[in-house]
Scaffold this active site. Structure first.
Site, PDB file in Angstrom:
ATOM      1  N   CYS A 113       0.812  -1.222   0.000  1.00 21.55           N
ATOM      2  CA  CYS A 113       0.000   0.000   0.000  1.00 21.55           C
ATOM      3  C   CYS A 113       0.847   1.276   0.000  1.00 21.55           C
ATOM      4  CB  CYS A 113      -0.954   0.016   1.191  1.00 21.55           C
ATOM      5  SG  CYS A 113      -2.099  -1.363   1.181  1.00 21.55           S
ATOM      6  N   HIS A 249      -2.786   7.535   2.918  1.00 23.30           N
ATOM      7  CA  HIS A 249      -3.211   6.292   2.273  1.00 23.30           C
ATOM      8  C   HIS A 249      -4.690   6.065   2.574  1.00 23.30           C
ATOM      9  CE1 HIS A 249      -3.662   2.238   1.070  1.00 23.30           C
ATOM     10  NE2 HIS A 249      -3.534   1.703   2.266  1.00 23.30           N
ATOM     11  N   ASN A 279      -9.892   0.254   0.021  1.00 24.73           N
ATOM     12  CA  ASN A 279      -8.426   0.302   0.023  1.00 24.73           C
ATOM     13  C   ASN A 279      -7.917  -0.364  -1.259  1.00 24.73           C
ATOM     14  OD1 ASN A 279      -5.703  -0.005   0.425  1.00 24.73           O
ATOM     15  ND2 ASN A 279      -5.888  -0.785   2.523  1.00 24.73           N
TER      16      ASN A 279
HETATM   17  O1  UT7 Z   1      -3.107  -0.628   4.127  1.00 29.76           O
HETATM   18  C1  UT7 Z   1      -3.349  -1.082   5.404  1.00 29.76           C
HETATM   19  C2  UT7 Z   1      -4.414  -2.124   5.277  1.00 29.76           C
HETATM   20  N1  UT7 Z   1      -5.055  -2.498   6.496  1.00 29.76           N
HETATM   21  C3  UT7 Z   1      -5.887  -1.726   7.189  1.00 29.76           C
HETATM   22  O2  UT7 Z   1      -6.108  -0.573   6.941  1.00 29.76           O
HETATM   23  C4  UT7 Z   1      -6.569  -2.367   8.339  1.00 29.76           C
HETATM   24  C5  UT7 Z   1      -6.495  -1.573   9.597  1.00 29.76           C
HETATM   25  N2  UT7 Z   1      -7.483  -2.077  10.565  1.00 29.76           N
HETATM   26  C6  UT7 Z   1      -8.787  -1.752  10.483  1.00 29.76           C
HETATM   27  O3  UT7 Z   1      -9.208  -1.012   9.609  1.00 29.76           O
HETATM   28  C7  UT7 Z   1      -9.703  -2.306  11.562  1.00 29.76           C
HETATM   29  O4  UT7 Z   1      -8.936  -2.988  12.516  1.00 29.76           O
HETATM   30  C8  UT7 Z   1     -10.803  -3.258  10.992  1.00 29.76           C
HETATM   31  C9  UT7 Z   1     -11.822  -2.430  10.209  1.00 29.76           C
HETATM   32  C10 UT7 Z   1     -10.210  -4.329  10.131  1.00 29.76           C
HETATM   33  C11 UT7 Z   1     -11.542  -3.905  12.149  1.00 29.76           C
HETATM   34  O5  UT7 Z   1     -12.113  -2.939  12.978  1.00 29.76           O
HETATM   35  P1  UT7 Z   1     -11.925  -3.020  14.558  1.00 29.76           P
HETATM   36  O6  UT7 Z   1     -12.650  -1.881  15.151  1.00 29.76           O
HETATM   37  O7  UT7 Z   1     -10.429  -3.118  14.824  1.00 29.76           O
HETATM   38  O8  UT7 Z   1     -12.675  -4.350  14.905  1.00 29.76           O
HETATM   39  P2  UT7 Z   1     -12.131  -5.662  15.622  1.00 29.76           P
HETATM   40  O9  UT7 Z   1     -11.183  -6.386  14.689  1.00 29.76           O
HETATM   41  O10 UT7 Z   1     -11.641  -5.313  16.992  1.00 29.76           O
HETATM   42  O11 UT7 Z   1     -13.432  -6.521  15.726  1.00 29.76           O
HETATM   43  C12 UT7 Z   1     -14.528  -6.122  16.570  1.00 29.76           C
HETATM   44  C13 UT7 Z   1     -15.642  -7.141  16.408  1.00 29.76           C
HETATM   45  C14 UT7 Z   1     -15.165  -8.585  16.533  1.00 29.76           C
HETATM   46  O12 UT7 Z   1     -16.184  -9.315  17.187  1.00 29.76           O
HETATM   47  P3  UT7 Z   1     -16.027  -9.711  18.730  1.00 29.76           P
HETATM   48  O13 UT7 Z   1     -14.770 -10.530  18.800  1.00 29.76           O
HETATM   49  O14 UT7 Z   1     -15.912  -8.408  19.456  1.00 29.76           O
HETATM   50  O15 UT7 Z   1     -17.273 -10.476  18.998  1.00 29.76           O
HETATM   51  C15 UT7 Z   1     -15.086  -9.062  15.107  1.00 29.76           C
HETATM   52  O16 UT7 Z   1     -15.266 -10.452  14.978  1.00 29.76           O
HETATM   53  O17 UT7 Z   1     -16.201  -7.038  15.108  1.00 29.76           O
HETATM   54  C16 UT7 Z   1     -16.220  -8.323  14.474  1.00 29.76           C
HETATM   55  N3  UT7 Z   1     -16.047  -8.136  13.041  1.00 29.76           N
HETATM   56  C17 UT7 Z   1     -17.069  -7.869  12.207  1.00 29.76           C
HETATM   57  N4  UT7 Z   1     -18.390  -7.743  12.425  1.00 29.76           N
HETATM   58  C18 UT7 Z   1     -19.155  -7.470  11.344  1.00 29.76           C
HETATM   59  C19 UT7 Z   1     -14.892  -8.156  12.325  1.00 29.76           C
HETATM   60  N5  UT7 Z   1     -15.140  -7.922  11.031  1.00 29.76           N
HETATM   61  C20 UT7 Z   1     -16.487  -7.756  10.929  1.00 29.76           C
HETATM   62  C21 UT7 Z   1     -17.350  -7.469   9.858  1.00 29.76           C
HETATM   63  N6  UT7 Z   1     -18.669  -7.332  10.110  1.00 29.76           N
HETATM   64  N7  UT7 Z   1     -16.898  -7.314   8.591  1.00 29.76           N
END
Ligand code: UT7
Length: 322
Positions: A113, A249, A279
């Site tokens: 990225c 980005h 992204n």
């Molecule tokens: O170029 C760099 C590329 N990468 C990125 O930019 C990624 C950077 N990270 C992020 O953007 C965020 O970490 C995410 C959007 C991927 C995730 O958001 P978050 O606020 O960090 O959520 P989390 O991973 O802490 O997950 C919270 C909850 C979890 O459930 P539990 O364990 O609390 O029950 C996940 O299982 O949300 C759940 N979850 C979802 N729910 C609905 C994870 N993905 C999804 C989804 N839909 N797509």
């Protein structure tokens, strides 16, 4: 002193749009969750017979046209991509052939990225040292090909696209400076853990997908890009007030907002286009740049700081007057 000057931009998004509502029929997610955690409402997905070089070519032709430059004036072609059409030749060589350019160097840069920032840095150095006079720099990806469409933690984030710029040698900046960093200690936090030399069977099986520790990547991306704002401005003895625009980005609206806040940049000066293209990895910054020039936000003469952050980790910035 020779500088590189931006003289044209272009971008291209594949026709097919994948909305959050459609994604919700594929994995256990919903529009509200995706919007609140990422700010992304839709992304574009390449057709089965559409490849990275196709997106690169479309973006490049628009950039050449905007620059008023004939392909035969280009003496350097760099394509930043993680999703090359072929193992070799490079996508840059494929693109060069399509544009009818033969002879000048063409090569790919792989910094995921942050790839476009790395490619821009290399092109800028070619121009500053007199090795090139007119460079085509492209970021293009079919990232959808390395996404597990059953993994809701990653598939909601990414999309396909291409962006391109034409740089020409000039007596005035142009690009003031570029800054690149990498730290391979974080190699496992965001990766496709297979390739030609390693775990090739998973490539053959169609299982070579992106894995990500989302929370960790989020944290490092914010720190890396906020620090880059300071490093870049300091190197040029400028302040946030001198900046007209910051293009981080385009990964996630929350990351973009957090970078702006941590770096102390006025939110009105922060460009956000991720909402409608997701992204797109190496294409994200040139896409955002092109869109913002075309919709009249970014105007000739303004000072723009662009930055990328990706797997590796890799991160980099460029400060330029457009
Ligand atoms: O170029 C760099 C590329 N990468 C990125 O930019 C990624 C950077 N990270 C992020 O953007 C965020 O970490 C995410 C959007 C991927 C995730 O958001 P978050 O606020 O960090 O959520 P989390 O991973 O802490 O997950 C919270 C909850 C979890 O459930 P539990 O364990 O609390 O029950 C996940 O299982 O949300 C759940 N979850 C979802 N729910 C609905 C994870 N993905 C999804 C989804 N839909 N797509």
């Amino acid at each position: 002193m020779i500088y590189s000057k931006l003289c044209g931009t272009g971008s291209y998004l594949p026709e097919k749009v994948l909305t959050n509502h459609e994604l919700a029929t594929m994995v256990d997610t919903n529009h509200e969750w995706i919007m609140s955690r990422t700010g992304i409402s839709e992304r574009h997905i390449a057709a089965n017979d559409e490849y990275t070089c196709d997106l690169a070519e479309k973006a490049a032709r628009i950039a050449l046209d905007a620059a008023g430059v004939n392909a035969n004036e280009i003496d350097l072609v760099i394509v930043a991509t993680t999703t090359a059409d072929q193992v070799f030749p490079s996508t840059a060589c494929l693109l060069q052939e399509r544009l009818g350019i033969s002879g000048p160097p063409a090569f790919d840069v792989q910094a995921v990225c942050a790839g476009f920032m790395f490619a821009l840095d290399v092109a800028d150095k070619f121009i500053r040292t007199g090795s090139a006079k007119c460079a085509l720099v492209v970021g293009a990806e079919t990232f959808s090909r390395i996404i597990d469409w059953t993994d809701r933690r990653t598939c909601i984030l990414f999309g396909d696209g291409g962006g391109a710029v034409v740089l020409k040698a000039d007596n005035e900046p142009g690009v003031y400076s570029t800054h690149l960093h990498s730290d391979g200690r974080h190699k496992d936090l965001l990766c496709v853990p297979s390739g030609v030399s390693r775990n090739y069977q998973s490539v053959l099986d169609g299982n070579a997908f992106t894995t990500m520790e989302g929370g960790e990547v989020f944290k490092w991306a914010v720190k890396g890009m906020a620090d880059l704002v300071e490093e870049t401005l300091e190197a040029n003895q400028m302040t946030k007030d001198d900046l007209d625009w910051l293009i981080p980005h385009q990964a996630n609206v929350r990351i973009i907002n957090a970078v702006g806040k941590r770096a102390g940049v006025d939110p009105d000066k922060v460009i956000t286009t991720v909402g409608h293209h997701g992204n797109t990895s190496a294409a994200s910054v040139p896409l955002a740049l092109d869109e913002s020039i075309r919709n009249g936000k970014i105007k000739t003469g303004q000072l723009v700081l662009m930055e990328g952050f990706g797997g590796g980790f890799t991160w980099g910035s460029a400060l330029l007057r457009v």
